[in-house]
Structures are given as structure tokens and as C-alpha cells.
Design a protein around this motif. Structure first.
Motif, PDB file in Angstrom:
ATOM      1  N   GLU A 118       1.021  -1.229  -0.135  1.00 44.55           N
ATOM      2  CA  GLU A 118      -0.081   0.116   0.109  1.00 44.55           C
ATOM      3  C   GLU A 118       0.857   1.281   0.138  1.00 44.55           C
ATOM      4  O   GLU A 118       0.561   2.027  -0.548  1.00 44.55           O
ATOM      5  CB  GLU A 118      -0.804   0.068   1.035  1.00 44.55           C
ATOM      6  CG  GLU A 118      -2.294  -1.126   1.130  1.00 44.55           C
ATOM      7  CD  GLU A 118      -2.850  -0.938   2.522  1.00 44.55           C
ATOM      8  OE1 GLU A 118      -2.387  -0.533   3.369  1.00 44.55           O
ATOM      9  OE2 GLU A 118      -3.929  -1.885   2.177  1.00 44.55           O
ATOM     10  N   MET A 119       1.896   1.064   0.789  1.00 47.21           N
ATOM     11  CA  MET A 119       2.802   2.254   0.914  1.00 47.21           C
ATOM     12  C   MET A 119       3.451   2.788  -0.451  1.00 47.21           C
ATOM     13  O   MET A 119       3.755   3.938  -1.062  1.00 47.21           O
ATOM     14  CB  MET A 119       3.941   2.087   1.966  1.00 47.21           C
ATOM     15  CG  MET A 119       3.373   2.407   3.421  1.00 47.21           C
ATOM     16  SD  MET A 119       2.522   3.968   3.690  1.00 47.21           S
ATOM     17  CE  MET A 119       0.911   3.487   3.822  1.00 47.21           C
ATOM     18  N   THR A 120       3.951   1.474  -1.137  1.00 41.17           N
ATOM     19  CA  THR A 120       4.833   1.681  -2.281  1.00 41.17           C
ATOM     20  C   THR A 120       3.940   2.035  -3.633  1.00 41.17           C
ATOM     21  O   THR A 120       4.233   2.700  -4.400  1.00 41.17           O
ATOM     22  CB  THR A 120       5.681   0.655  -2.698  1.00 41.17           C
ATOM     23  OG1 THR A 120       4.818  -0.618  -2.595  1.00 41.17           O
ATOM     24  CG2 THR A 120       6.771   0.634  -1.542  1.00 41.17           C
ATOM     25  N   ARG A 121       2.534   1.439  -3.511  1.00 38.17           N
ATOM     26  CA  ARG A 121       1.684   1.662  -4.684  1.00 38.17           C
ATOM     27  C   ARG A 121       1.292   3.315  -4.750  1.00 38.17           C
ATOM     28  O   ARG A 121       0.822   3.601  -5.722  1.00 38.17           O
ATOM     29  CB  ARG A 121       0.205   0.850  -4.402  1.00 38.17           C
ATOM     30  CG  ARG A 121       0.631  -0.478  -4.882  1.00 38.17           C
ATOM     31  CD  ARG A 121      -0.794  -1.290  -4.895  1.00 38.17           C
ATOM     32  NE  ARG A 121      -0.564  -2.635  -5.066  1.00 38.17           N
ATOM     33  CZ  ARG A 121      -0.329  -3.329  -6.066  1.00 38.17           C
ATOM     34  NH1 ARG A 121      -0.100  -2.867  -7.187  1.00 38.17           N
ATOM     35  NH2 ARG A 121       0.153  -4.709  -6.253  1.00 38.17           N
ATOM     36  N   ASN A 122       1.238   3.927  -3.677  1.00 41.79           N
ATOM     37  CA  ASN A 122       0.738   5.332  -3.482  1.00 41.79           C
ATOM     38  C   ASN A 122       1.750   5.963  -2.950  1.00 41.79           C
ATOM     39  O   ASN A 122       1.549   6.973  -2.207  1.00 41.79           O
ATOM     40  CB  ASN A 122      -0.543   5.297  -2.515  1.00 41.79           C
ATOM     41  CG  ASN A 122      -1.634   4.525  -2.934  1.00 41.79           C
ATOM     42  OD1 ASN A 122      -2.325   4.561  -3.938  1.00 41.79           O
ATOM     43  ND2 ASN A 122      -1.732   3.268  -2.023  1.00 41.79           N
ATOM     44  N   ALA A 123       3.123   6.076  -3.437  1.00 46.92           N
ATOM     45  CA  ALA A 123       4.091   6.516  -3.095  1.00 46.92           C
ATOM     46  C   ALA A 123       4.065   8.239  -2.769  1.00 46.92           C
ATOM     47  O   ALA A 123       4.263   8.726  -1.883  1.00 46.92           O
ATOM     48  CB  ALA A 123       5.373   6.290  -3.562  1.00 46.92           C
ATOM     49  N   ASP A 124       3.596   8.572  -4.029  1.00 45.98           N
ATOM     50  CA  ASP A 124       3.462  10.186  -3.887  1.00 45.98           C
ATOM     51  C   ASP A 124       2.491  10.923  -3.166  1.00 45.98           C
ATOM     52  O   ASP A 124       2.583  11.829  -2.457  1.00 45.98           O
ATOM     53  CB  ASP A 124       3.147  10.459  -5.632  1.00 45.98           C
ATOM     54  CG  ASP A 124       3.400  12.097  -5.658  1.00 45.98           C
ATOM     55  OD1 ASP A 124       4.506  12.486  -5.397  1.00 45.98           O
ATOM     56  OD2 ASP A 124       2.530  12.699  -6.168  1.00 45.98           O
ATOM     57  N   SER A 125       1.037  10.162  -3.135  1.00 46.61           N
ATOM     58  CA  SER A 125       0.260  10.743  -2.327  1.00 46.61           C
ATOM     59  C   SER A 125       0.807  10.591  -0.726  1.00 46.61           C
ATOM     60  O   SER A 125       0.342  11.437   0.041  1.00 46.61           O
ATOM     61  CB  SER A 125      -1.139  10.000  -2.369  1.00 46.61           C
ATOM     62  OG  SER A 125      -0.981   8.767  -2.361  1.00 46.61           O
ATOM     63  N   VAL A 126       1.413   9.343  -0.494  1.00 49.18           N
ATOM     64  CA  VAL A 126       1.659   9.291   0.825  1.00 49.18           C
ATOM     65  C   VAL A 126       2.790  10.275   1.120  1.00 49.18           C
ATOM     66  O   VAL A 126       2.827  10.958   2.410  1.00 49.18           O
ATOM     67  CB  VAL A 126       2.439   7.990   1.251  1.00 49.18           C
ATOM     68  CG1 VAL A 126       3.182   7.737   2.517  1.00 49.18           C
ATOM     69  CG2 VAL A 126       1.318   6.666   1.236  1.00 49.18           C
ATOM     70  N   GLN A 127       3.665  10.576   0.453  1.00 52.60           N
ATOM     71  CA  GLN A 127       4.633  11.879   0.561  1.00 52.60           C
ATOM     72  C   GLN A 127       4.176  13.178   0.750  1.00 52.60           C
ATOM     73  O   GLN A 127       4.501  13.922   1.740  1.00 52.60           O
ATOM     74  CB  GLN A 127       5.500  11.901  -0.757  1.00 52.60           C
ATOM     75  CG  GLN A 127       6.809  10.779  -0.592  1.00 52.60           C
ATOM     76  CD  GLN A 127       7.874  11.091   0.185  1.00 52.60           C
ATOM     77  OE1 GLN A 127       8.684  11.728  -0.240  1.00 52.60           O
ATOM     78  NE2 GLN A 127       7.789  10.690   1.494  1.00 52.60           N
ATOM     79  N   GLU A 128       2.887  13.424  -0.148  1.00 54.94           N
ATOM     80  CA  GLU A 128       2.296  14.613   0.142  1.00 54.94           C
ATOM     81  C   GLU A 128       1.509  14.624   1.618  1.00 54.94           C
ATOM     82  O   GLU A 128       1.645  15.861   2.288  1.00 54.94           O
ATOM     83  CB  GLU A 128       1.063  14.811  -0.942  1.00 54.94           C
ATOM     84  CG  GLU A 128       0.503  16.187  -1.165  1.00 54.94           C
ATOM     85  CD  GLU A 128      -0.390  16.276  -2.120  1.00 54.94           C
ATOM     86  OE1 GLU A 128      -0.728  17.219  -2.767  1.00 54.94           O
ATOM     87  OE2 GLU A 128      -0.859  15.207  -2.707  1.00 54.94           O
ATOM     88  N   ASN A 129       0.944  13.694   1.960  1.00 54.94           N
ATOM     89  CA  ASN A 129       0.511  13.751   3.227  1.00 54.94           C
ATOM     90  C   ASN A 129       1.529  13.812   4.426  1.00 54.94           C
ATOM     91  O   ASN A 129       1.353  14.524   5.387  1.00 54.94           O
ATOM     92  CB  ASN A 129      -0.348  12.531   3.641  1.00 54.94           C
ATOM     93  CG  ASN A 129      -1.658  12.306   2.500  1.00 54.94           C
ATOM     94  OD1 ASN A 129      -2.187  13.385   2.208  1.00 54.94           O
ATOM     95  ND2 ASN A 129      -2.059  11.176   2.156  1.00 54.94           N
ATOM     96  N   VAL A 130       2.789  13.178   4.101  1.00 48.08           N
ATOM     97  CA  VAL A 130       3.593  13.194   5.275  1.00 48.08           C
ATOM     98  C   VAL A 130       4.140  14.586   5.320  1.00 48.08           C
ATOM     99  O   VAL A 130       4.472  15.199   6.392  1.00 48.08           O
ATOM    100  CB  VAL A 130       4.853  12.228   4.950  1.00 48.08           C
ATOM    101  CG1 VAL A 130       6.264  12.610   5.588  1.00 48.08           C
ATOM    102  CG2 VAL A 130       4.416  10.631   4.782  1.00 48.08           C
ATOM    103  N   LEU A 131       4.582  15.353   4.296  1.00 48.59           N
ATOM    104  CA  LEU A 131       4.934  16.681   4.336  1.00 48.59           C
ATOM    105  C   LEU A 131       3.805  17.608   5.031  1.00 48.59           C
ATOM    106  O   LEU A 131       4.300  18.491   5.805  1.00 48.59           O
ATOM    107  CB  LEU A 131       5.098  17.232   2.851  1.00 48.59           C
ATOM    108  CG  LEU A 131       5.762  18.705   2.858  1.00 48.59           C
ATOM    109  CD1 LEU A 131       6.994  18.750   3.486  1.00 48.59           C
ATOM    110  CD2 LEU A 131       5.830  19.090   1.277  1.00 48.59           C
ATOM    111  N   ALA A 132       2.426  17.476   4.637  1.00 47.68           N
ATOM    112  CA  ALA A 132       1.575  18.275   5.636  1.00 47.68           C
ATOM    113  C   ALA A 132       1.585  18.081   6.949  1.00 47.68           C
ATOM    114  O   ALA A 132       1.291  18.943   7.451  1.00 47.68           O
ATOM    115  CB  ALA A 132       0.108  18.122   4.717  1.00 47.68           C
TER     116      ALA A 132
END
Length: 599
Positions: A28-42
Motif C-alpha cells: 500500500e505504501m509503495t503503490r501510493n508513494a506520491d500521495s503518501v509523501q504529500e500527506n507526510v509533508l503536510a
């Protein structure tokens, strides 16, 4: 995604429901890497919005990538050091992180031996424990579910909290309840008792762990340390202490040098006389030839669990010698600043190791690496997001963490090898700017290691290898020159390499160095002949002992590849048994240099 759906995932089938959930998380983390990153930054920017550092950058509560990238500069440790020092001095205001700093973690240090203090927060331990929890399911999917482990590890001190002094990343984990109260798993049992791992005295800790590991020799299925150098240090410890260890096993008593009360209490319940085992170990350890000693002592060992990437790659031949060529599993990519990712194929060859960055660990950016650029020549606008890196290109890793590091240059150079789902996979190439320099020449760690490897080929016919090395740029001579310290392992003392052979090794190293170095040597006469100083056996162990006495972590210690600290130089020079110089100039022509410049 349903648990059942990962049965066909690239990670392979899980061994149980618990493993299925872990592998599902990775997917799940690697399939949605970019959206996870966006949430992490926020999340990071929201929680740290009122910190002194972010307020000073006038983000005004913004959490989007565009504002972040336009207002937050890239920084190095030196940029943040004044703020970090304030925290270390007791300032509890929200300087970098809105959450209280729970402790300081020390980095393994730069090549010059300087250690960095990294403030961390309590929840980072939970995040790192999550990454640890994913390791066993990854091993299990490739049939590496192993029972007891010989964990050769000492934490070195019992300091806790950020006020008394710094701890280490791994020290922090071993001191935590995550480790101390971990649930029992019969397939992942350490032979080393907690009492030994937590012992502040390195000798008592190692002695007890080795003793317990010898008692369980038939049950040990993997032998591990963090770095390859640590595992070799453990073998050296066995060489020096096997007679005392076997005496304890023979009599069922504990060496009086082991005085730590928790250890003695544990060993009182565990130690037992076993003359047959003592005889077996004595038979193997008393032999002059220690080739394959790991499998001779622990005959059921399937692989070594140890990091052999980057600077640790030089230890591979020595590990092969002592282990009989066992596979080497590199499982995790981490640092004191942050834990980054996992090797999803831990049993691959060391040269093929790549790490999948887990996008939930921090916000990751990548600075395209141009070796010829000056340190400040690449603008922050060129930073690339995690999902946008390109296969085959090299980047410097830049991180933004929950603990308050923002656009922090880690100093690691990584090469993109592929993707797992939408998360990139990287090979660790080297640390940035680990250099020898006399004039206009610049030699980094990778070049130096290649030169040592090429020169050491001349030693093969003498059954001799370079087991450890370091270097420094000697500018006291005119012209200055490179000095390389070698510690050699000779398997045949009656057939040692001659002075002539070692002189040729100096020239072989020079031939392996870059064209700028060779131009300085041949045309400019600004660099003198390279020198190899052979030091007596055990010198680099003494160097480690010295570093530990000054507060370095035995867990994270790596031999510095370039040194300049006077006491270290004095120690090395006092152990030199022979010195050798390049007998002639290396090959260089202006035409060859001009082609290089045109490219």
C-alpha cells in the motif's frame, strides 16, 4: 487491498496472517508513494508550524509542496548546528520540533571522525520499530525464516534522555520497551541475552554474547552484526579470548572479569559445564588457519546478516574467508537522521543490493548529483520528488523529518535502479565529498576503495589481503602526497609479499586514481609519490578502541577512510612496520586529459 490479494504480489506469499498484513502495508505504501509523501509533508509542516525554525521562514501555516519548496532552503548539519547546540544546552522551546526532544542520536561520523548530534522525538522510535517489524516477513517470504540469531552487538552506554548526553540510533532501540518487551517469537530468538546487549562495558557484553553463542552453536542459523567491520571485530574477539571462553564452558563457571550484576545473575541460571563442547571449540580455534571459522564453530549457519554496501564492501573478501563464502543479507537502509527503507530481496548479491524507500518514514527529495559541481552550484529548485526520480541517475538524498530537519542534506549519494510499484529503489553509491586532496585533485571514497582493490590484486599470489585501510593527505612534504595505511592478513607467513611487490602496489593505486590526480603527479609535479605504510596486525582494532574511548558508538563505528586528527595519526604512525613508495610515475597524457574535459 485485501490480505488475500497480496498472495500474487511481487513480494511473494506470506507465511502467516501477521506477515500478510506487513506485506500488505509495504504494498500500500509503495503503490501510493506520491500521495503518501504529500500527506507526510503536510503532517510535518502542520505539527511544526509554530517552531522557531519554520516561523522564521514565513510559511504562515502553509502545508503545500509549492510553498514549502519556494520558502524552505536546503541545509547541511553545519547550518543547523547552532540551533541543535541550543537544544543540547537545555533550551526546551520549540526550536526545530513542536514535540519535545526525547534524546540526541549520534551519527556514525564523517570520514574525518567528527560525530553529529541529531535531536529526535519519542514517536520516531515507533516509526523505526515499524520498519524493523517488516524485516522478518521479508526474510520469510524467501525461505529465510530462521531460529536463533547470534547478535554481536553492544550499546556501549546506559545514558538515557537528552540532557545527560547523546545516545545512538541503535542504542536507543535496544534501550526501549520495543526491544525489551518484544513478544516472544521462537523463530527469531537472540542467543544474546538482553542483559549482555544492555551492558555498558564492551568487553563484558561481547564476552557474554560470544559465550552464549558458543553454547548454542548447533542452533545458530544466522550470524549478524550491523556493519561488516563489527562482525570481523567479533571474530577477532574470539581469536583473542577463545581459551578463556572454553575454560568457562568446560567448568561451568564465569570469567571473573565479567562483573556486571545483571549478566552474572542471568549466567548463574544458564551456564553449565560441557567438556565435550569445550573440546570441540578448542579443536577448531587452536588451528593456525581460521578460514571458514564461522561455519566450523556454528555449522548450521545459513547466511550472514550484515551491511556490506558502501564502504563496507571492502570487507567482503575477509568475510568470505572467515565464513566460507556464506551469503550476506543487507536488510535495511538507515541513519541517525532517519530510517529510509528496506531491501526487499535481502539474499541478493552484495553488488546488487538496492533499497526501497518507504514513503511514510519522512519527506524525501533528491538533488541530482553532478560530481563536478561546486557545493552550492545546484539550486533547490532542481530537487526531485520521490516518485519523479529517473532510473540510472544519481542523486544526493535530502530529507524533511517529523523531528524537525527540513530539507536536510544527508550526504548520501544514491543511484536509482528501478521501482517497486511507484516507490523507487536505490543503490547506495557512497558518501558525498569524502576526499583526499593535495592540489586540484579530488579523490572520493569510491575511487580510493577501487584503487585499494586493484592494488591488492598483486597480493593474491602471496595469499595476502588488505583487511583494513585508511588514508590522509600529507601536506608536510614538498610536494604533498597521499599516505595509505594498510593492515594485511597473510594466510602463509612463509610467503609474504616483498618490498618490491608492495612498491608496485603503490603504483597500481596511482594508476587507478582519476586523471586530475595523475596530471598533478606527471605534468604539474604538485603531488609526490603515493606512500603505503603497512601497520602491524591489530592496529585498526586499537584505532576503534580509541574512538570508542572518546564516545564513538561501537554499534555504528566505521573506520574513517580519511584521517587528520593528530592523536589518530600518531597512533597509526607508531604501528608502522614498513613504508613503501610508488617507484615510477603513473600513466597520463595531455590528449587523454583533454578528451575528459571535452566530455
Amino acid at each position: 487491498m485485501a490480505v488475500d490479494s497480496i498472495l500474487s504480489s511481487p513480494l511473494g506469499p506470506p507465511a502467516c496472517e501477521k506477515d500478510a498484513k506487513a506485506l500488505q502495508f509495504i504494498e500500500e505504501m509503495t503503490r501510493n508513494a506520491d500521495s503518501v509523501q504529500e500527506n507526510v509533508l503536510a503532517q510535518i509542516l502542520t505539527r511544526n508550524a509554530q517552531t522557531e525554525y519554520l516561523k522564521g521562514l514565513n510559511l504562515n501555516g502553509a502545508t503545500d509542496r509549492e510553498t514549502f519548496k519556494s520558502k524552505v532552503p536546503m541545509v547541511t548539519y553545519e547550518d543547523l548546528q547552532p540551533l541543535i547546540q541550543r537544544i543540547a544546552n537545555g533550551d526546551r522551546s520549540p526550536i526545530l520540533s513542536a514535540h519535545p526532544v526525547s534524546e540526541f542520536l549520534t551519527s556514525s561520523g564523517t570520514s574525518a571522525g567528527e560525530r553529529k548530534l541529531m535531536p529526535t522525538i519519542k514517536e520516531e522510535l515507533d516509526r523505526r520499530q515499524l520498519l524493523y517489524s517488516l524485516l522478518m516477513p521479508i526474510r520469510e517470504r524467501i525461505g529465510q525464516r530462521q531460529r536463533p540469531l547470534l547478535l554481536v552487538h553492544q550499546i556501549g552506554n546506559r545514558n538515557s534522555g537528552w540532557a545527560p548526553g547523546p545516545t545512538r540510533s541503535l542504542t536507543s532501540y535496544y534501550k526501549s520497551d520495543h526491544f525489551k518487551t518484544r513478544p516472544f517469537d521462537p523463530y527469531n530468538v537472540y542467543t544474546s541475552p538482553n542483559e549482555a546487549i544492555l551492558c555498558p562495558d564492551s568487553f563484558q557484553s561481547m564476552y557474554t554474547q560470544m559465550l552464549c553463542g558458543l553454547y548454542e552453536r548447533q542452533q545458530v542459523l544466522r550470524v549478524g552484526a550491523v556493519f561488516a567491520s563489527g562482525l570481523l571485530r567479533a571474530i577477532r574477539f574470539l581469536q583473542l579470548n577463545w581459551q578463556h571462553l572454553t575454560e568457562d564452558i568446560r567448568t561451568g563457571s564465569l570469567n571473573p572479569k565479567v562483573t556486571d550484576p545483571p549478566i552474572r545473575e542471568y549466567m548463574t541460571r544458564s551456564i553449565r559445564p560441557d567438556p565435550e563442547l569445550a573440546d570441540c571449540i578448542t579443536k577448531e580455534c587452536s588451528k593456525e588457519n581460521w578460514e571458514g571459522i564461522i561455519t566450523r564453530i556454528w555449522p548450521n549457519t545459513k547466511y550472514l546478516d550484515v551491511i556490506v554496501t558502501g564502504a563496507m564492501a571492502q570487507y567482503i573478501p575477509t568475510l568470505d574467508y572467515y565464513s566460507g563464502g556464506l551469503p550476506k543479507a543487507c536488510t535495511m537502509y538507515a541513519s541517525s537522521e532517519c530510517y529510509f527503507g528496506l531491501n526487499l530481496n535481502p539474499m541478493c548479491k552484495p553488488s546488487e543490493v538496492c533499497y526501497t524507500i518507504m514513503p511514510n518514514m519522512a519527506y524525501f527529495e533528491f538533488l541530482p548529483h553532478e560530481p563536478n559541481n561546486s557545493p552550492g552550484s545546484t539550486p533547490p529548485s532542481q530537487l526531485v520528488d520521490l516518485a519523479d526520480v529517473e532510473i540510472g541517475k544519481e542523486y544526493e538524498l535530502v530529507i524533511t523529518t517529523y523531528a524537525g530537519l527540513c530539507r536536510y542534506r544527508v550526504g548520501d549519494i544514491l543511484r536509482v535502479t528501478g521501482f517497486h510499484n511507484s516507490a523507487p529503489q536505490f543503490q547506495f553509491v557512497r558518501r558525498k565529498n569524502v576526499l583526499l586532496s593535495i592540489d586540484s585533485d579530488k579523490t572520493d571514497e569510491a575511487e580510493l576503495q577501487t584503487a585499494v582493490e586493484n592494488a591488492s590484486k598483486l597480493l593474491r599470489e602471496f595469499n595476502t589481503s588488505v583487511v583494513e585501510y585508511t588514508s590522509y593527505a600529507d601536506t608536510k612534504t614538498i610536494p604533498g602526497h597521499y599516505v595509505i595505511y594498510w593492515e594485511l592478513l597473510s594466510k602463509d607467513s612463509g610467503n609474504s609479499p616483498s618490498k618490491h611487490v608492495l612498491d608496485r602496489c603503490c603504483l597500481a593505486m596511482e594508476e587507478s586514481l582519476n586523471s586530475v590526480y595523475r596530471q598533478c603527479r606527471v605534468a604539474d609535479n604538485s603531488i609526490g609519490p603515493l606512500e603505503i605504510r603497512v601497520v602491524r596486525n591489530g592496529t585498526f582494532e586499537e584505532l576503534m578502541d580509541y574512538a570508542i574511548s572518546r564516545g564513538a558508538s561501537i554499534n555504528q563505528y566505521k573506520v574513517p577512510r580519511c584521517v587528520s586528527f593528530t592523536p589518530i595519526m600518531e597512533l597509526l604512525d607508531s604501528r608502522v612496520v614498513s613504508a613503501h613508495f610508488s617507484p615510477s610515475l603513473p600513466h597520463w597524457t595531455p590528449e587523454r586529459s583533454m578528451k575528459k574535459r571535452i566530455k
